[in-house]
Enzyme design. Structure first.
Site, PDB file in Angstrom:
ATOM      1  N   GLU A 163      74.212  10.805 106.053  1.00 16.10           N
ATOM      2  CA  GLU A 163      73.094   9.858 106.116  1.00 16.10           C
ATOM      3  C   GLU A 163      72.094  10.095 104.992  1.00 16.10           C
ATOM      4  OE1 GLU A 163      71.702  10.350 110.170  1.00 16.10           O
ATOM      5  OE2 GLU A 163      73.054   8.790 110.858  1.00 16.10           O
TER       6      GLU A 163
ATOM      7  N   GLU B  98      79.570   6.267 113.170  1.00 17.40           N
ATOM      8  CA  GLU B  98      78.756   6.526 114.357  1.00 17.40           C
ATOM      9  C   GLU B  98      78.445   5.207 115.041  1.00 17.40           C
ATOM     10  OE1 GLU B  98      75.296   8.970 113.903  1.00 17.40           O
ATOM     11  OE2 GLU B  98      76.373  10.582 112.872  1.00 17.40           O
TER      12      GLU B  98
END
Length: 1128
Positions: free
Chosen positions: A185, A254
């Site tokens: 991320e 995710e």
């Protein structure tokens, strides 16, 4: 694709070996634009996150088998650096950190692994997975183009990769690892770092690929992932996502199955219907890899929870709960989804979808694998309404917000919104095991600081001292109090204040506990303030600072402070305030019980424990018990904390308050009535409408800050005392219906019967054949036809019908028969006359009635809230040689205020204003100012718009100009005025002259006649007279033409006025669905409050005095007195 398939098949055929007694196929893993390619075949891969340290090794096999039974192909896990390398070069791969055992277990069960090495993991894990010792490597900067960081990161990554190779875990070696992830991320960080971030991410990619694992590498939430790294998506939905290169597959690393929980927060849940819909949307848009984050969330054992303030439970509303039990219907519904997707796999990976519109909200995505095969996904994107569509000459009904899967383009095998699995009934039940040999050990506060401590001048950052070896750090100091202090002879105790960077503090003085203060995840910083009983001579202050997990996400979170690094001070001594922050402090890490290892079975048998009944007697006698109650828009979910207490709703909110600059919030009466019946049918017996009549915040009573003078609250009786229809009458009818049922409601508990998917009957009885029923339909849009007691009833959407005899409906919450009020403001016939004006003289402020101090003082500390206004006045000398005096650019004056508004004057000239809001009270002003050589007078009028009424320790919140005041652009640079001498004057000249009084208003030299209306300057007083209008209708003052200020009539304060324009989202208002204060807004683009209530009791027949103080400049000629008329 053809060449790749052939080569892969040859490799898989040739490289069959025997490893650890089991046959393992060694083959390369590749990818193309459609999918990950395994054994030469494109695959739709369904994955689930299970983090090995969040469960025990004994649980792993069961969890992984349940994942396989649920239809998963892959287990995804992060690798937790701080768990594996607690100190530099010292590694731990035992117990819950036995990564090798975990991957072997996955392999034995027959699933693949996606190993997300990171090594930054976020994951609500302490410090984002970084070991705390990394913070203290000289010259380090996390996750950037920084040599020390890259060296440490590469060392750990190589360590993990080498370990995996040694155990032959990569797919090329015949192992289960088919994917690996580097970084995590990084996209949000990249935006802040710019070119340095690009350099770092390119280095990370090159480093990872160079480790030669033989499997593809992934970067999630990193759009600039360099080749051959696959960039992937994280989020609640990812159907919008497109890889950064056309030859990369579409991966969702995710898919958030729920959300984490914070201490003090609610438990977030995600409906499985929505999660399944998100998955099908991703698949039908070409997605081929989905990982549920989390599939089993588990537990943050020990001190592993990050955040801070993340709970120990990491359940995440995952398909397998924290305890390892399947959560239904989520687990089975997703399992059925996975079966349906696998039936379509061949077509999904072989072709691009053909998309056909089936209506305004409906689409068909059709795939084919050739030879007549056909797969279809039919989706309805409407959030509320089902749709009937025609596809391939067949009729299908698609529920709202759903996808139907047709593996043969004909028959529906799965719909995301149609849940057939039963819901788990999870409960905690007694285990039969009881606690015995209870003992208690009390920490001895008095002995802290005697040994094992360090001392330093000033306050140290907590993690710099503890190195995160304990959550606890004692800050200990001593303060000498003179025997002559007034408070020692019966005066008021001094106040101790403590400012902390987080996360909690417990305060002791001379061994006595004075209280605690806590931060939150949104605001880690907090303040403690309490009177303390000191003695003459030495006094010992001991502050126990507590960390609740280190941060795991945010720009350079490794630099964020924890502990008491603000101010510690005593207030109210004879000599003024005493700053303790810079004196000598003693620091002790941890607790006495930790040092004694009381948690150890061998050490816990120490004789120092208090045993027997005394161990349980630390609860104090003479305890009062309170009935706990509920406040909110709905309270049907509420249960008292003891079974013998009634269910009470102390604040049922019929609307919401209004903020200056905000819209008018309304709550439909149908929804309010539905909320009341839901509460009653669930056993509620006391309901208070907050408000039934809201009224007016006369004078300076409005809080907030920024709350309007009107406190109408959309109540059944409006601000002016008129009933608001249909709210008033519809609730009146509801109350009559409830009273018909009262005997049965208070005599029995409800018998609850399902009347369909969204319907319920709650039946009560008082005996002797009496019966009362509440029939409810919870569907937000569709009415329901139900059968109850062999009779048919139609229940409107989002409603309850009341049957006092279990047969006849006397009331439905959604059926409103009362007509709506038509409220309008009409001319009263009364006109203003004898208009006059008085101008505040800025030049004279500071000449008398002032106090002076070095630096900037908090406004309320000076005014004691006797007034909204405080002048901050100072002088600044400008050299004659300054360039701007010879035609250069004017210097810029900046003012930072804690709120709520400020008007800026320099040498008597007005340069503008700045205003805060309820969301952000702080104010910043910046403007060029024309200074002259020599002395210049800066006068800042700080304005409070109501003091705060809610929030943690709001009594400590600052108001006024307590930030920076500076001049920028002088020849010598910037000039800070904050620390120089300031004069303070409370209030306005007009207030001192008592201009609002009918007797005093005539004793001042007012400007009269037409001249009185010609000045629209700031800080102007106006007076006018009017006669009382005829009739008895409520009255109001129309101030649309004015700006901001206060109003009085015959010496009585109407309150603050401010005609700032409302900003919001004013659209349609539907009563159905859960109400929130943002739902039904009105008044966008208009003044938030135009009319100000004038009670008729304040008026006399003739000659009523109106006084306005205008801060900004308005037009009094357009002010009028109006009547409020209501026609039903």
């Amino acid at each position: 694709m053809g060449t790749t398939l052939v080569l892969t098949k040859i490799l898989c055929f040739l490289l069959i070996t025997m490893v650890i007694g089991s046959a393992m196929i060694q083959c390369s893993i590749t990818y193309d634009k459609k999918a990950i390619v395994i054994n030469g075949h494109r695959r739709i891969l369904l994955s689930g996150s299970i983090h090995y340290p969040r469960s025990t090794p004994e649980m792993w096999e069961d969890l992984i088998k349940k994942a396989k039974d649920g239809g998963l192909d892959v287990i995804d896990t992060y690798v937790f650096w701080n768990g594996h390398e607690p100190s530099p070069g010292t590694y731990d791969f035992k117990g819950r950190y036995d990564l090798v055992r975990f991957i072997k277990t996955v392999q034995e069960v027959g699933l693949y692994v996606h190993l997300r090495i990171g090594p930054y993991v976020c994951a609500e894990w302490n410090f984002g997975g970084f070991p705390v010792w990394l913070k203290y490597v000289p010259g380090i900067s996390f996750r950037s183009d920084n040599g020390p960081f890259k060296a440490a990161m590469q060392g750990f990554t190589q360590k993990i990769v080498q370990m995996m190779k040694e155990h032959r875990f990569f797919a090329l070696q015949g192992g289960p690892i088919i994917l690996s992830q580097i970084e995590n991320e990084f996209g949000p960080e990249l935006k802040a770092l710019g070119p340095a971030g690009h350099s770092y991410i390119n280095w990370a990619a090159k480093m990872a690929v160079g480790l030669d694992t033989g499997v593809p590498w992934v970067m999630c939430k990193e759009d600039d992932a360099p080749d051959p790294i696959i960039n992937a998506c994280n989020g609640f939905y990812c159907d919008y996502f497109t890889p950064n290169k056309p030859y990369k597959p579409k991966m969702w690393t995710e898919a958030w199955s729920g959300w984490f929980t914070e201490f003090g927060g609610t438990i977030p849940k995600r409906p499985v219907e929505d999660l399944a819909f998100g998955v099908t949307r991703f698949i039908q848009k070409g997605g081929s890899y989905i990982n549920y984050y989390m599939y089993h969330g588990g537990t943050n054992f020990g001190r592993t929870a990050g955040g801070p303030f993340i709970t120990t439970s990491y359940d995440y509303d995952a398909p397998i709960d924290e305890y390892g039990l399947v959560q239904e219907p989520k687990y089975s519904h997703l399992k059925q989804l996975h079966q349906a997707i696998k039936q379509c796999e061949s077509a999904l990976v072989s072709s691009e979808p053909k998309v056909t519109k089936l209506g305004n909200y409906e689409e068909a995505h059709v795939f084919s694998a050739g030879k007549g095969s056909c797969v279809a996904f039919l989706s309805n994107y409407h959030m509320n309404a089902p749709a009937k569509v025609v596809f391939n000459n067949r009729h299908y009904t698609l529920p709202a917000w759903s996808t139907s899967i047709l593996p043969d383009c004909r028959n529906v095998v799965f719909n995301t919104a149609t849940v057939v699995a039963k819901t788990s009934q999870v409960q905690m039940v007694p285990s039969g095991s009881i606690l015995y040999s209870v003992g208690r050990y009390d920490e001895d506060i008095a002995t802290y600081g005697d040994r094992g401590t360090i001392t330093a001048l000033g306050l140290l950052e907590q993690i710099n001292v503890t190195r995160d070896t304990s959550d606890y750090l004692w800050y200990i100091t001593s303060v000498d109090i003179k025997a002559s202090e007034s408070f020692l002879r019966g005066g008021k105790w001094p106040t101790l204040t403590v400012d902390s960077a987080g996360h909690a503090v417990h305060v002791f003085v001379n061994g006595h506990f004075y209280g605690s203060a806590f931060g939150t995840r949104e605001n880690r910083r907090f303040s403690f303030s309490a009177p303390v009983n000191l003695r003459g001579g030495a006094n010992r202050i001991a502050l126990l600072s507590v960390a609740v997990g280190l941060p795991n996400v945010g720009p350079h979170f490794e630099t964020w402070a924890t502990g008491i690094v603000g101010s510690v001070a005593l207030h109210g001594l004879d000599g003024g305030n005493k700053d303790l922050s810079r004196q000598t402090w003693t620091y002790q890490v941890g607790l006495r019980g930790e040092a004694m290892n009381l948690i150890s079975p061998s050490e816990a048998s120490s004789d120092d424990w208090i045993k027997g009944s005394l161990a349980k007697q630390n609860k104090q006698p003479l305890t009062w018990y309170k009935i706990n109650t509920c406040n909110g828009f709905y309270c049907d979910y509420f249960t008292p904390n003891k079974p013998y207490k009634p269910t009470m709703w102390t604040e049922a909110w019929p609307g919401w308050f209004t903020l200056f600059g905000g819209t008018i919030r309304k709550r439909p009466v149908e929804d309010l009535a539905f909320g009341v019946t839901r509460f009653i049918q669930n056993g509620g017996s006391y309901i208070n409408y907050y408000m039934y009549h809201g009224g007016t915040n006369f004078g300076r009573t409005a809080g907030g800050p920024f709350i309007t003078t009107s406190y109408d609250y959309d109540a059944p009786i409006d601000e002016y005392g008129l009933v608001q229809e249909p709210k008033y009458s519809h609730l009146k009818q509801l109350h009559q219906a409830i009273k018909h049922c009262e005997s049965a409601l208070v005599s029995s508990d409800a018998t609850v019967t399902k009347l369909g998917s969204y319907g319920e009957a709650h039946v009560f009885s008082a005996g002797k054949g009496s019966c009362a029923a509440f029939l409810s339909n919870y569907h937000m849009n569709a009415p329901a036809k139900v059968v109850f007691n062999k009779r048919q009833y139609t229940l409107p959407a989002w409603s309850t019908s009341i049957l006092p005899d279990c047969e006849n409906v006397v009331y439905s919450t959604a059926t409103v028969v009362a007509k709506s009020s038509n409220v309008e403001m009409v001319p009263s016939g009364s006109v203003l006359y004898s208009v006059a004006r008085y101008d505040e003289d800025i030049a004279t402020y500071g000449d008398r009635g002032t106090i002076t101090a070095l630096g900037l003082l908090d406004q309320i500390n000076v005014t004691r809230d006797t007034n909204d206004y405080l002048w901050y006045i100072t002088s600044v000398d400008i050299k004659e040689s300054e360039s701007f005096l010879r035609g250069g650019k004017w210097p810029t004056l900046t003012v930072d205020s804690a709120g709520h508004a400020v008007h800026v004057f320099v040498n008597g000239h007005f340069y503008g204003s700045a205003f805060g809001t309820r969301e952000n009270r702080k104010v910043s002003f910046s403007a060029p100012v024309n200074l002259r050589g020599g002395a210049n007078r800066v006068a800042l009028l700080s304005v409070a718009v109501g003091l705060p009424n809610d929030g943690p320790h709001f009594e400590t919140w600052a108001t006024g100009v307590v930030g920076s005041v500076a001049l920028h652009g002088l020849d010598e640079g910037n000039k800070d005025l904050s620390r120089q001498k300031w004069a303070y004057q409370v209030g306005l000249r007009g207030e001192a002259l008592n201009l609002i009084s009918p007797t005093e208003a005539s004793s001042v030299d007012w400007i009269k006649g037409s001249l009185a209306k010609q000045n629209k300057q700031p800080l102007t007083w106006y007076k006018a007279y009017f006669d009382s209008p005829r009739g008895n209708e409520p009255l109001a003052l129309d101030l649309e033409s004015m700006g901001k200020g206060q109003a009085w009539i015959n010496g009585e304060s109407l309150g603050r006025y401010w005609t700032t324009i409302a900003k919001g989202n004013c659209g349609s208002c539907n009563y159905a669905g859960a109400y929130r204060q943002a739902n039904c807004q009105s008044g966008c683009g208009e003044p938030t409050q135009r009319w100000y209530h004038v009670p008729r009791s304040w008026l006399k027949p003739r000659g009523n005095l109106l006084v306005l103080f205008e801060e900004l400049g308005g037009d009094i000629s357009k002010v009028s007195v109006v009547k409020r008329s209501s026609v039903h």
